[in-house]
Design a protein around this motif. Sequence first.
Motif, short mmCIF file in Angstrom:
data_model
loop_
_atom_site.label_atom_id
_atom_site.label_comp_id
_atom_site.label_asym_id
_atom_site.label_seq_id
_atom_site.Cartn_x
_atom_site.Cartn_y
_atom_site.Cartn_z
N ALA A 291 146.73 -10.17 58.02
CA ALA A 291 145.71 -10.63 57.07
C ALA A 291 144.59 -9.61 57.06
CB ALA A 291 145.18 -12.00 57.48
N SER A 292 144.19 -9.16 55.89
CA SER A 292 143.17 -8.12 55.79
C SER A 292 141.75 -8.66 55.92
CB SER A 292 143.32 -7.36 54.47
OG SER A 292 143.17 -8.25 53.38
N ASP A 293 141.62 -9.94 56.25
CA ASP A 293 140.31 -10.52 56.56
C ASP A 293 140.51 -11.59 57.64
OD1 ASP A 293 141.22 -12.87 55.22
OD2 ASP A 293 140.27 -12.27 53.34
N ASP B 206 140.61 -15.16 51.66
CA ASP B 206 141.82 -15.38 50.87
C ASP B 206 143.07 -14.81 51.55
OD1 ASP B 206 140.38 -16.71 48.91
OD2 ASP B 206 140.19 -14.92 47.63
N SER B 207 142.97 -13.60 52.08
CA SER B 207 144.12 -12.99 52.72
C SER B 207 144.56 -13.80 53.94
CB SER B 207 143.82 -11.54 53.13
OG SER B 207 144.93 -10.98 53.79
N SER C 33 146.20 -17.18 52.79
CA SER C 33 147.54 -17.03 52.23
C SER C 33 148.54 -16.55 53.27
CB SER C 33 147.54 -16.11 51.00
OG SER C 33 147.19 -14.80 51.36
N THR C 34 148.10 -15.69 54.17
CA THR C 34 148.99 -15.21 55.24
C THR C 34 149.41 -16.35 56.15
OG1 THR C 34 148.00 -13.00 55.16
CG2 THR C 34 149.20 -13.59 57.17
N GLU D 200 142.59 -10.04 60.73
CA GLU D 200 141.77 -8.83 60.89
C GLU D 200 140.70 -9.06 61.96
OE1 GLU D 200 141.14 -5.73 61.26
OE2 GLU D 200 141.49 -5.11 59.18
#
Length: 177
Positions: A90-92, A96-97, A100-101, A114
């Motif tokens: 997850a990029s955060d 949202d990332s 959804s991940t 992240e």
Amino acid sequence: MRTIDDLGALAGTTVLVRSDLNVPLDGTRITDDGRIRASVPTIDRLRSAGARVVVCAHLGRPKGTVDPAYSLAPVAQRLGELLGTAVAFASDTVGDSARSTVAGLQDGQVALLENLRFDPRETSKDEAERGAFADQLAAFADAYVSDGFGVVHRKQASVYDVPQRLPHAAGGLVLAE
């Protein structure tokens, strides 16, 4: 101290694991993966039990701002190699990332959020700020496992506040110490 066994049947549940993945980097190359290797037994145990595993950790001291030099992306790749399976990244941390991940995980799969310290609330001295971040992290999971021995003494959202919100247990690294 509660152990993973005390959490009961984990199949179909989501477990948030606070790991110590603060590894040295040379750019994006990990120069010593010892801490990642040390986290594998606990993650594997949860995977084998059928849990959806969401790993969270910090890397370096980015001081509450997003800094690509401290991204956990290389760690996700190496963790996947060591586990022998893909690790969703997850990029955060709670955006949202991450949502959804985590929502996309199937039983036995692993995701890495992240760097927690990209969010200033992780290390905030303000209990309300830290608590709000802990609420968002806890919303991802049914249970929490503390497996980052190097951070267990810190009053941070992912270490101190999240376990107050979820059934929790100590992972193998914490128990070994």
